[in-house]
Motif scaffolding. Structure first.
Motif, short mmCIF file in Angstrom:
data_model
loop_
_atom_site.label_atom_id
_atom_site.label_comp_id
_atom_site.label_asym_id
_atom_site.label_seq_id
_atom_site.Cartn_x
_atom_site.Cartn_y
_atom_site.Cartn_z
N GLY A 1 38.59 35.47 60.78
CA GLY A 1 39.72 35.17 61.67
C GLY A 1 41.04 35.20 60.95
O GLY A 1 41.12 35.10 59.73
N LEU A 2 42.07 35.32 61.75
CA LEU A 2 43.42 35.52 61.23
C LEU A 2 43.94 34.28 60.51
O LEU A 2 44.59 34.37 59.48
CB LEU A 2 44.35 35.87 62.40
N GLU A 3 43.58 33.12 61.05
CA GLU A 3 44.14 31.88 60.46
C GLU A 3 43.53 31.56 59.11
O GLU A 3 44.10 30.82 58.32
CB GLU A 3 44.02 30.69 61.45
N LYS A 4 42.36 32.20 58.83
CA LYS A 4 41.70 31.97 57.54
C LYS A 4 42.07 33.06 56.53
O LYS A 4 41.55 33.09 55.43
CB LYS A 4 40.18 31.93 57.73
N ALA A 5 42.91 33.98 56.94
CA ALA A 5 43.20 35.15 56.11
C ALA A 5 43.71 34.78 54.72
O ALA A 5 43.28 35.35 53.71
CB ALA A 5 44.21 36.05 56.81
N ALA A 6 44.59 33.78 54.67
CA ALA A 6 45.19 33.42 53.38
C ALA A 6 44.14 32.89 52.41
O ALA A 6 44.12 33.25 51.24
CB ALA A 6 46.30 32.39 53.59
N GLU A 7 43.24 32.07 52.95
CA GLU A 7 42.21 31.48 52.10
C GLU A 7 41.22 32.57 51.65
O GLU A 7 40.83 32.62 50.49
CB GLU A 7 41.49 30.37 52.88
N ARG A 8 40.85 33.43 52.59
CA ARG A 8 39.94 34.52 52.25
C ARG A 8 40.57 35.40 51.17
O ARG A 8 39.93 35.78 50.19
CB ARG A 8 39.68 35.36 53.51
N ARG A 9 41.82 35.65 51.34
CA ARG A 9 42.59 36.44 50.41
C ARG A 9 42.61 35.82 49.01
O ARG A 9 42.44 36.50 48.01
CB ARG A 9 44.00 36.47 50.95
N ARG A 10 42.80 34.51 48.99
CA ARG A 10 42.87 33.80 47.70
C ARG A 10 41.54 33.93 46.96
O ARG A 10 41.50 34.21 45.77
CB ARG A 10 43.20 32.32 47.95
N GLN A 11 40.46 33.74 47.72
CA GLN A 11 39.13 33.82 47.09
C GLN A 11 38.82 35.24 46.61
O GLN A 11 38.23 35.42 45.55
CB GLN A 11 38.07 33.36 48.09
N LEU A 12 39.21 36.23 47.42
CA LEU A 12 38.99 37.62 47.03
C LEU A 12 39.74 37.93 45.73
O LEU A 12 39.22 38.53 44.81
CB LEU A 12 39.49 38.57 48.12
N ARG A 13 40.98 37.49 45.72
CA ARG A 13 41.85 37.70 44.57
C ARG A 13 41.18 37.16 43.30
O ARG A 13 41.13 37.82 42.28
CB ARG A 13 43.14 36.93 44.82
N GLN A 14 40.65 35.93 43.45
CA GLN A 14 40.02 35.27 42.31
C GLN A 14 38.81 36.07 41.83
O GLN A 14 38.65 36.31 40.63
CB GLN A 14 39.58 33.89 42.76
N ALA A 15 37.98 36.49 42.78
CA ALA A 15 36.75 37.21 42.44
C ALA A 15 37.06 38.54 41.76
O ALA A 15 36.43 38.91 40.78
CB ALA A 15 35.93 37.45 43.70
N VAL A 16 38.05 39.23 42.27
CA VAL A 16 38.38 40.55 41.73
C VAL A 16 39.06 40.44 40.37
O VAL A 16 38.74 41.16 39.44
CB VAL A 16 39.26 41.34 42.72
N SER A 17 39.99 39.52 40.26
CA SER A 17 40.76 39.44 39.01
C SER A 17 39.89 39.01 37.84
O SER A 17 40.23 39.25 36.69
CB SER A 17 41.95 38.50 39.17
N ARG A 18 38.75 38.38 38.15
CA ARG A 18 37.85 37.99 37.06
C ARG A 18 37.25 39.22 36.39
O ARG A 18 36.93 39.21 35.21
CB ARG A 18 36.73 37.12 37.65
N ARG A 19 37.07 40.28 37.14
CA ARG A 19 36.38 41.45 36.59
C ARG A 19 37.34 42.58 36.21
O ARG A 19 36.98 43.48 35.48
CB ARG A 19 35.34 41.91 37.65
N PHE A 20 38.57 42.55 36.73
CA PHE A 20 39.53 43.62 36.48
C PHE A 20 40.52 43.24 35.39
O PHE A 20 41.02 42.12 35.37
CB PHE A 20 40.31 43.96 37.77
N ASP A 21 40.81 44.18 34.52
CA ASP A 21 41.83 43.97 33.50
C ASP A 21 43.12 44.65 34.00
O ASP A 21 43.35 45.83 33.78
CB ASP A 21 41.37 44.58 32.18
N TYR A 22 43.94 43.85 34.70
CA TYR A 22 45.13 44.42 35.33
C TYR A 22 46.14 44.97 34.31
O TYR A 22 46.79 45.97 34.56
CB TYR A 22 45.83 43.38 36.21
#
Lengths: 223, 145
Positions: free
Chosen positions: A55-76
């Protein structure tokens, strides 16, 4: 003969110890590239298919968790450096940091936007190739008619492996960014590139986040 | 005396002819003499359509040629001979591209930003295989997935 038998007696425990060491070593390979990719993919899919985060209202939280998961494995930093290529050495340290920050936001927003369209496709790890400090983990997204090949190129950092390039159907993400960045810098300027990236991040954010949060990553100087 | 100078002239012409032949052979055969070149290798998942003698370009400028294409286990190993003046960083990316839509295949290298330079005899680690036009058409015809 007797001597030999005694020796054999000594050798048996040694073999036992050795096999235990081999077993331990193989279980300690948890930090193998393919397992790391597998774990990250699973984590991302868990977040995306989590009903509590729909849902739209959870987008920010979902986004935050995705960010965390991805940044753990990616060397930006490595990805940003490779993407900016020859222009990287001409930038000052603060400029580089700003660029890496913006680049990671761009990647994350893009990735988050794409992963939103996920609808239960199966993702499998095909194999891994390790060559010294470099590794390539091949994965496939199983679609209805065929597979889409996504390969993760990884670099060893201490005991960890981090992704520095993603090959989608054989095409390098870094090379794609590299040619685009190069074209913008050569045809206008580095500042123009930064501006373009900011606009793109804001656009992508607007697609995912509810309107109220649109401008949180917002930018002065957006036209 | 007269015959002596005739012999000299004939000799000079023969030498000139040989030199011209050598020049032609080198030029037509794309041979490169001298030490202005060095060799690097690149491994591609596929080198479909690439031929020895194909050009190697950086920013659209020809900087070398494809020497040899061999099979290394299940991948294509391409030998590139490059001008000495061209330095490739270890994050340079070699891609097999097509000139125009159905033109010849060539190797395009996009320079990287690393401080480490690939030494002569070294390996370009980052590569992109050619995009198969037939493959794209097949996907298009069979429907977008």
């Amino acid at each position: 003969m007797r001597m030999r038998r005694v020796r054999l007696h000594h050798v048996v425990p040694l073999i036992l110890v050795l096999s235990v060491i081999v077993l331990l070593a193989s279980s300690a390979r948890a930090s193998e590239p393919r397992l790391l990719v597998e774990a990250s993919v699973e984590e991302v899919l868990r977040i995306v298919s989590n009903p509590d985060l729909k849902g739209l209202e959870k987008a920010a939280e979902r986004r935050r968790q995705l960010r965390q998961a991805v940044s753990r494995r990616f060397d930006y930093t490595e990805m940003a450096r490779r993407s900016l290529a020859t222009h990287w050495s001409r930038r000052s340290e603060p400029e580089r940091q700003e660029f890496v920050d913006l680049f990671s936001k761009l990647l994350e927003s893009d990735y988050a936007y794409k992963i939103e369209t996920y609808s239960g496709e199966k993702i499998v790890v095909v194999d891994q190739q390790i060559d010294g400090d470099y590794a390539k983990v091949r994965t496939a997204v199983r679609l209805k008619h065929e597979d889409v090949a996504i390969d993760y190129k990884m670099l060893k950092e201490d005991t960890d492996w981090k992704v520095y390039d993603v090959m989608i159907e054989g095409l390098s993400l870094v090379n794609n960014f590299r040619s685009q960045f190069n074209r913008i810098i050569l045809s206008s300027s580095y500042d123009e590139l930064i501006k373009t990236m900011r606009v793109r991040v804001a656009d992508l954010d607007a697609l995912v986040s509810p309107p109220a949060r649109n401008h949180q990553g917002g930018t002065p100087g957006t036209p | 005396m007269a015959s002596r100078s005739t012999e000299t002239i004939v000799g000079a012409f023969v030498l000139l002819g040989l030199a011209s032949l050598a020049y032609l052979a080198i030029n037509l055969g794309n041979l490169s003499l001298g030490a202005e070149r060095y060799v690097v290798y690149a491994q591609f998942e596929s080198a479909a359509g690439l031929k020895p003698g194909a050009s190697v370009e950086v920013a659209g400028v020809e900087v070398g040629r494809v020497d040899e294409i061999t099979l290394a286990v299940d991948r294509a190993r391409v030998t590139l001979s490059l001008a000495k003046s061209v330095k490739l960083q270890d994050d340079a990316i070699a891609s097999i591209r097509t000139k125009g839509i159905i033109g010849d295949k060539y190797v395009q290298i996009s320079l990287g930003g690393s401080n480490r330079i690939i030494p002569p005899g070294g390996l370009i680690r980052e590569t992109e295989s050619p995009i198969q036009l037939e493959e794209l058409i097949r996907r298009f015809v069979l429907g977008k997935v």
